[in-house]
Design an enzyme around this catalytic site. Structure first.
Site, PDB file in Angstrom:
ATOM      1  CB  ILE A  46     -34.379 141.931  68.643  1.00  0.00           C
ATOM      2  CG1 ILE A  46     -34.394 140.607  67.864  1.00  0.00           C
ATOM      3  CG2 ILE A  46     -35.481 141.963  69.703  1.00  0.00           C
ATOM      4  CD1 ILE A  46     -34.062 139.382  68.728  1.00  0.00           C
ATOM      5  CG  ASP A  81     -34.252 156.915  72.899  1.00  0.00           C
ATOM      6  OD1 ASP A  81     -35.396 156.464  72.650  1.00  0.00           O
ATOM      7  OD2 ASP A  81     -34.045 157.866  73.678  1.00  0.00           O
ATOM      8  CG  ASN A 125     -39.863 143.722  72.040  1.00  0.00           C
ATOM      9  OD1 ASN A 125     -40.899 143.260  72.493  1.00  0.00           O
ATOM     10  ND2 ASN A 125     -38.804 144.005  72.816  1.00  0.00           N
ATOM     11  NE  ARG A 172     -38.003 157.845  58.387  1.00  0.00           N
ATOM     12  CZ  ARG A 172     -38.335 158.971  59.031  1.00  0.00           C
ATOM     13  NH1 ARG A 172     -39.286 159.738  58.548  1.00  0.00           N
ATOM     14  NH2 ARG A 172     -37.716 159.314  60.160  1.00  0.00           N
ATOM     15  CE1 TYR A 220     -48.101 149.746  76.104  1.00  0.00           C
ATOM     16  CE2 TYR A 220     -50.035 148.521  76.831  1.00  0.00           C
ATOM     17  CZ  TYR A 220     -48.751 148.538  76.310  1.00  0.00           C
ATOM     18  OH  TYR A 220     -48.123 147.355  75.985  1.00  0.00           O
ATOM     19  CE  LYS A 223     -47.476 147.996  72.852  1.00  0.00           C
ATOM     20  NZ  LYS A 223     -46.191 147.828  72.128  1.00  0.00           N
TER      21      LYS A 223
HETATM   22  P1  NDP Z   1     -39.805 145.129  79.282  1.00  0.00           P
HETATM   23  O1  NDP Z   1     -39.958 146.385  80.058  1.00  0.00           O
HETATM   24  O2  NDP Z   1     -39.211 143.945  79.948  1.00  0.00           O
HETATM   25  O3  NDP Z   1     -39.003 145.417  77.925  1.00  0.00           O
HETATM   26  C1  NDP Z   1     -39.167 146.615  77.204  1.00  0.00           C
HETATM   27  C2  NDP Z   1     -37.971 146.776  76.286  1.00  0.00           C
HETATM   28  O4  NDP Z   1     -38.170 147.937  75.470  1.00  0.00           O
HETATM   29  C3  NDP Z   1     -36.688 146.985  77.057  1.00  0.00           C
HETATM   30  O5  NDP Z   1     -35.657 146.257  76.433  1.00  0.00           O
HETATM   31  C4  NDP Z   1     -36.431 148.479  76.929  1.00  0.00           C
HETATM   32  O6  NDP Z   1     -35.021 148.722  76.928  1.00  0.00           O
HETATM   33  C5  NDP Z   1     -37.001 148.737  75.553  1.00  0.00           C
HETATM   34  N1  NDP Z   1     -37.336 150.126  75.303  1.00  0.00           N
HETATM   35  C6  NDP Z   1     -38.278 150.875  75.899  1.00  0.00           C
HETATM   36  N2  NDP Z   1     -38.259 152.126  75.410  1.00  0.00           N
HETATM   37  C7  NDP Z   1     -37.283 152.157  74.474  1.00  0.00           C
HETATM   38  C8  NDP Z   1     -36.754 153.160  73.617  1.00  0.00           C
HETATM   39  N3  NDP Z   1     -37.230 154.414  73.629  1.00  0.00           N
HETATM   40  N4  NDP Z   1     -35.760 152.839  72.781  1.00  0.00           N
HETATM   41  C9  NDP Z   1     -35.257 151.582  72.756  1.00  0.00           C
HETATM   42  N5  NDP Z   1     -35.689 150.596  73.543  1.00  0.00           N
HETATM   43  C10 NDP Z   1     -36.691 150.881  74.400  1.00  0.00           C
HETATM   44  O7  NDP Z   1     -41.288 144.782  78.772  1.00  0.00           O
HETATM   45  P2  NDP Z   1     -41.837 143.714  77.727  1.00  0.00           P
HETATM   46  O8  NDP Z   1     -40.787 142.777  77.289  1.00  0.00           O
HETATM   47  O9  NDP Z   1     -43.058 143.170  78.309  1.00  0.00           O
HETATM   48  O10 NDP Z   1     -42.250 144.687  76.550  1.00  0.00           O
HETATM   49  C11 NDP Z   1     -41.859 144.479  75.201  1.00  0.00           C
HETATM   50  C12 NDP Z   1     -42.991 144.961  74.306  1.00  0.00           C
HETATM   51  O11 NDP Z   1     -44.137 144.156  74.542  1.00  0.00           O
HETATM   52  C13 NDP Z   1     -43.436 146.396  74.556  1.00  0.00           C
HETATM   53  O12 NDP Z   1     -43.722 146.998  73.301  1.00  0.00           O
HETATM   54  C14 NDP Z   1     -44.722 146.230  75.381  1.00  0.00           C
HETATM   55  O13 NDP Z   1     -45.576 147.324  75.240  1.00  0.00           O
HETATM   56  C15 NDP Z   1     -45.267 144.980  74.757  1.00  0.00           C
HETATM   57  N6  NDP Z   1     -46.246 144.222  75.503  1.00  0.00           N
HETATM   58  C16 NDP Z   1     -45.997 143.790  76.784  1.00  0.00           C
HETATM   59  C17 NDP Z   1     -46.946 143.035  77.457  1.00  0.00           C
HETATM   60  C18 NDP Z   1     -46.763 142.588  78.865  1.00  0.00           C
HETATM   61  O14 NDP Z   1     -47.787 142.265  79.539  1.00  0.00           O
HETATM   62  N7  NDP Z   1     -45.544 142.456  79.385  1.00  0.00           N
HETATM   63  C19 NDP Z   1     -48.191 142.610  76.790  1.00  0.00           C
HETATM   64  C20 NDP Z   1     -48.349 143.119  75.461  1.00  0.00           C
HETATM   65  C21 NDP Z   1     -47.384 143.860  74.832  1.00  0.00           C
HETATM   66  P3  NDP Z   1     -34.259 149.965  77.556  1.00  0.00           P
HETATM   67  O15 NDP Z   1     -35.047 150.441  78.745  1.00  0.00           O
HETATM   68  O16 NDP Z   1     -32.920 149.383  77.897  1.00  0.00           O
HETATM   69  O17 NDP Z   1     -34.194 150.961  76.440  1.00  0.00           O
HETATM   70  C1  8X3 Z   2     -49.636 144.892  78.077  1.00  0.00           C
HETATM   71  C2  8X3 Z   2     -50.937 144.213  78.365  1.00  0.00           C
HETATM   72  O1  8X3 Z   2     -53.172 144.449  79.529  1.00  0.00           O
HETATM   73  O2  8X3 Z   2     -51.176 145.112  80.772  1.00  0.00           O
HETATM   74  O3  8X3 Z   2     -49.608 145.348  76.778  1.00  0.00           O
HETATM   75  O4  8X3 Z   2     -52.011 146.497  78.981  1.00  0.00           O
HETATM   76  S1  8X3 Z   2     -51.851 145.126  79.465  1.00  0.00           S
END
Ligand code: NDP
Ligand code: 8X3
Length: 283
Positions: free
Chosen positions: A29, A82, A116, A150, A182, A186
């Protein structure tokens, strides 16, 4: 005598850890230090999976790994990652190979890859946008998936129900003001997922996009760069999705029978009928 019909197990049974097809399977994950990724670690742990957890905040990952072990994970290992840096991805996947593969055997053991990691940076119009925000969003949400996939594909077995699950968004399907980069990143996730499914056809590796709408995690705090007041606004008066809602869906997608591919799953809170149509209760 006709063959006895045996109904599929309801999710409550699959989720109990008693008979999950995910027990003892390796699940990788990305972005597991908070939000959906941390909840997914807990949920896959609860069905007895073995976890490889990556993100930049290793202290947070260690807490997530401990909680997942307590929930029932066979193993849970954190490692810095990262996804915006190829070298970091390659180091992480080399570590994952060591964890999952017996050095004397070529058997591929990584069953589930969940791409994710990602998020939004800012809510600026194109006219006001910042290069570093745009680049950060494409790096994590789009290029990160390409790099991780990859690197991890050589660890994934064929024809036994392995899955790649990418996290997209409602934003990848509908644009909104201030969301240009953004939404575009996506939308790229969705097309990467679709192309990958075509490329992997015949390998038995499933490829899915899970696309949530409004969900309350650290997403908004990151988008607004620590401004807690602004970060609360999107959720005011709304009952948003939770990280646990998404984690449950990820376990469900990954535990379908090996011949079943959930291509794209769009999930929104009931209060969000469309990106701009959100019902808010007054305080
Ligand atoms: P969070 O901010 O709670 O989690 C984001 C996670 O991504 C963190 O664990 C962060 O860890 C990690 N992350 C970000 N950039 C990097 C990087 N360069 N390398 C490795 N890890 C990274 O947000 P969400 O759980 O909501 O987001 C998870 C996914 O879901 C994202 O892709 C987001 O775009 C997507 N999403 C979120 C929605 C929402 O409304 N919350 C709706 C739809 C999609 P760390 O900073 O420790 O690296
Ligand atoms: C996150 C959902 O609507 O905030 O991906 O962009 S929204």
């Amino acid at each position: 005598m006709p063959e006895m019909f045996s109904p599929p197990l309801p999710f409550s049974v699959i989720g109990s850890g008693m008979s999950s097809p995910l027990k003892d399977k390796w699940v990788l994950i990305t972005g597991a230090s908070s939000g959906f990724g941390a909840a997914a670690a807990h949920a896959f742990g609860a069905v007895g999976a073995k976890l490889l957890l990556g993100a930049r905040r290793v202290d947070r990952l260690e807490q997530v790994a401990n909680a997942a072990r307590q929930a029932g994970a066979g193993e849970a290992h954190p490692h810095a990652l990262d996804v915006s840096r190829t070298a970091s991805v390659e180091t992480f996947v080399a570590w994952a190979r060591e964890k999952t593969q017996n050095p004397k055997s070529e058997i591929r053991n990584l069953h589930i890859l969940i791409n994710n990691a990602g998020g939004a940076l800012g809510l600026d119009t194109v006219a006001e946008g910042k290069d570093e925000d745009w680049e950060g969003m494409f790096q994590s949400n789009a290029l990160g998936i390409l790099r991780m996939t990859r690197a991890a594909l050589p660890l994934m077995p064929h024809d036994v129900g392995a899955s790649i699950i990418n996290i997209g968004s409602l934003a990848g399907r509908t644009a909104y003001e201030g969301g240009s980069a953004y939404c575009a990143a996506k939308a790229a996730e969705l097309q990467i997922t679709r192309a990958l499914r075509l490329e992997l056809c015949g390998t038995g590796i499933r490829v899915s996009s899970v696309d949530p709408g409004l969900a309350e995690t650290e997403f908004s705090l990151v988008r607004f760069k620590g401004d807690t007041e602004r970060a609360k606004k999107p959720y005011e008066g709304v009952k948003p999705l939770t990280a646990e809602d998404i984690a449950e869906i990820l376990v469900w997608v990954a535990s379908r029978p090996a011949h079943v591919n959930i291509d794209e799953l769009l999930v929104k809170p009931v209060d969000q009928a469309a990106i701009h149509k959100v019902f808010r209760r007054s305080a």
